[in-house]
Scaffold this motif. Sequence first.
Motif, PDB file in Angstrom:
ATOM      1  N   GLU A   1    -107.232-105.023  33.719  1.00  0.00           N
ATOM      2  CA  GLU A   1    -106.956-104.517  32.545  1.00  0.00           C
ATOM      3  C   GLU A   1    -106.863-103.390  32.167  1.00  0.00           C
ATOM      4  OE1 GLU A   1    -110.050-105.802  29.897  1.00  0.00           O
ATOM      5  OE2 GLU A   1    -109.921-108.179  30.543  1.00  0.00           O
ATOM      6  N   SER A   2    -105.713-102.748  31.584  1.00  0.00           N
ATOM      7  CA  SER A   2    -105.923-101.163  31.442  1.00  0.00           C
ATOM      8  C   SER A   2    -106.302-101.079  30.100  1.00  0.00           C
ATOM      9  CB  SER A   2    -104.198-100.797  31.582  1.00  0.00           C
ATOM     10  OG  SER A   2    -103.556-101.548  30.693  1.00  0.00           O
TER      11      SER A   2
ATOM     12  N   GLN B   1     -99.013 -96.707  33.983  1.00  0.00           N
ATOM     13  CA  GLN B   1    -100.265 -96.523  34.318  1.00  0.00           C
ATOM     14  C   GLN B   1    -100.967 -97.853  34.863  1.00  0.00           C
ATOM     15  OE1 GLN B   1    -103.321 -95.567  31.107  1.00  0.00           O
ATOM     16  NE2 GLN B   1    -104.721 -94.844  32.552  1.00  0.00           N
ATOM     17  N   ARG B   2    -100.518 -98.831  34.376  1.00  0.00           N
ATOM     18  CA  ARG B   2    -101.205-100.281  34.685  1.00  0.00           C
ATOM     19  C   ARG B   2    -100.886-100.735  36.154  1.00  0.00           C
ATOM     20  NH1 ARG B   2    -100.670-105.924  34.374  1.00  0.00           N
ATOM     21  NH2 ARG B   2    -102.793-106.881  34.447  1.00  0.00           N
ATOM     22  N   ASN B   3     -99.267-100.186  36.449  1.00  0.00           N
ATOM     23  CA  ASN B   3     -98.954-100.635  37.848  1.00  0.00           C
ATOM     24  C   ASN B   3     -99.680 -99.554  38.859  1.00  0.00           C
ATOM     25  OD1 ASN B   3     -97.131-102.500  37.298  1.00  0.00           O
ATOM     26  ND2 ASN B   3     -95.333-100.985  36.682  1.00  0.00           N
ATOM     27  N   GLU B   4    -100.045 -98.386  38.330  1.00  0.00           N
ATOM     28  CA  GLU B   4    -100.567 -97.312  39.458  1.00  0.00           C
ATOM     29  C   GLU B   4    -102.048 -97.938  39.604  1.00  0.00           C
ATOM     30  OE1 GLU B   4    -100.293 -93.775  37.442  1.00  0.00           O
ATOM     31  OE2 GLU B   4     -98.141 -93.416  37.924  1.00  0.00           O
ATOM     32  N   ILE B   5    -102.781 -98.473  38.548  1.00  0.00           N
ATOM     33  CA  ILE B   5    -103.927 -98.913  39.008  1.00  0.00           C
ATOM     34  C   ILE B   5    -104.234-100.237  39.686  1.00  0.00           C
ATOM     35  CG2 ILE B   5    -106.205 -99.793  37.521  1.00  0.00           C
ATOM     36  CD1 ILE B   5    -105.281 -98.076  35.121  1.00  0.00           C
TER      37      ILE B   5
ATOM     38  N   ALA C   1    -112.211 -95.464  30.105  1.00  0.00           N
ATOM     39  CA  ALA C   1    -111.888 -95.924  31.469  1.00  0.00           C
ATOM     40  C   ALA C   1    -110.366 -96.144  31.355  1.00  0.00           C
ATOM     41  CB  ALA C   1    -112.606 -97.429  31.720  1.00  0.00           C
ATOM     42  N   ALA C   2    -109.948 -95.783  32.493  1.00  0.00           N
ATOM     43  CA  ALA C   2    -108.383 -95.987  32.750  1.00  0.00           C
ATOM     44  C   ALA C   2    -108.047 -97.595  32.732  1.00  0.00           C
ATOM     45  CB  ALA C   2    -107.766 -95.307  33.708  1.00  0.00           C
ATOM     46  N   GLY C   3    -108.965 -98.168  33.219  1.00  0.00           N
ATOM     47  CA  GLY C   3    -108.770 -99.788  33.648  1.00  0.00           C
ATOM     48  C   GLY C   3    -109.957-100.407  33.969  1.00  0.00           C
TER      49      GLY C   3
END
Length: 157
Positions: free
Chosen positions: A54-55, A4-8, A63-65
């Motif tokens: 930040e995730s 998820q952090r990579n996608e954000i 929030a997702a990030g």
Amino acid sequence: MSKQRNEIKECVRREIELQLDSFLAGFGFIRRKKSMFYGRKLSEYFQRIEFSIESRPLDNRNAAGVIYPFLEVGVDTVEKQLADMLGDELSVLIAQPGVTLRQPIEITSAKAERGRWFLYQPDSVPGAVAQAKKFLTKWTLPFLDEHTCVADHLRSL
């Protein structure tokens, strides 16, 4: 790094490329293709703006990030003088060699202005980056433009 952090991060990287690359280039800041850093080299200084992500921020569970930009300033002459004075103890004062100052960009603003932008879905990223651009324009770029050499920095103390 989580998926998820990579996608954000990738979504934010694409958006800063669209909204900020040419804008910040007008101020002398450049960004490498896959980087989240903009930097410029001045005669005595280097200045960088990092778009940190930040995730799952603890202060907003919905929030997702969050985009949480930092500024970095490196002043070779100051670091050399500190090294002469402190020797091996320099690492206590400067955590990252070559970086004299590293702080969130919100240190450049009025206290009421926060330098963080929450991300929920991919469609929230363009608005968050647009808000970051407004913040940079109003606060961070003027601050960095006023601090382009050691004498400027000393005058502001």
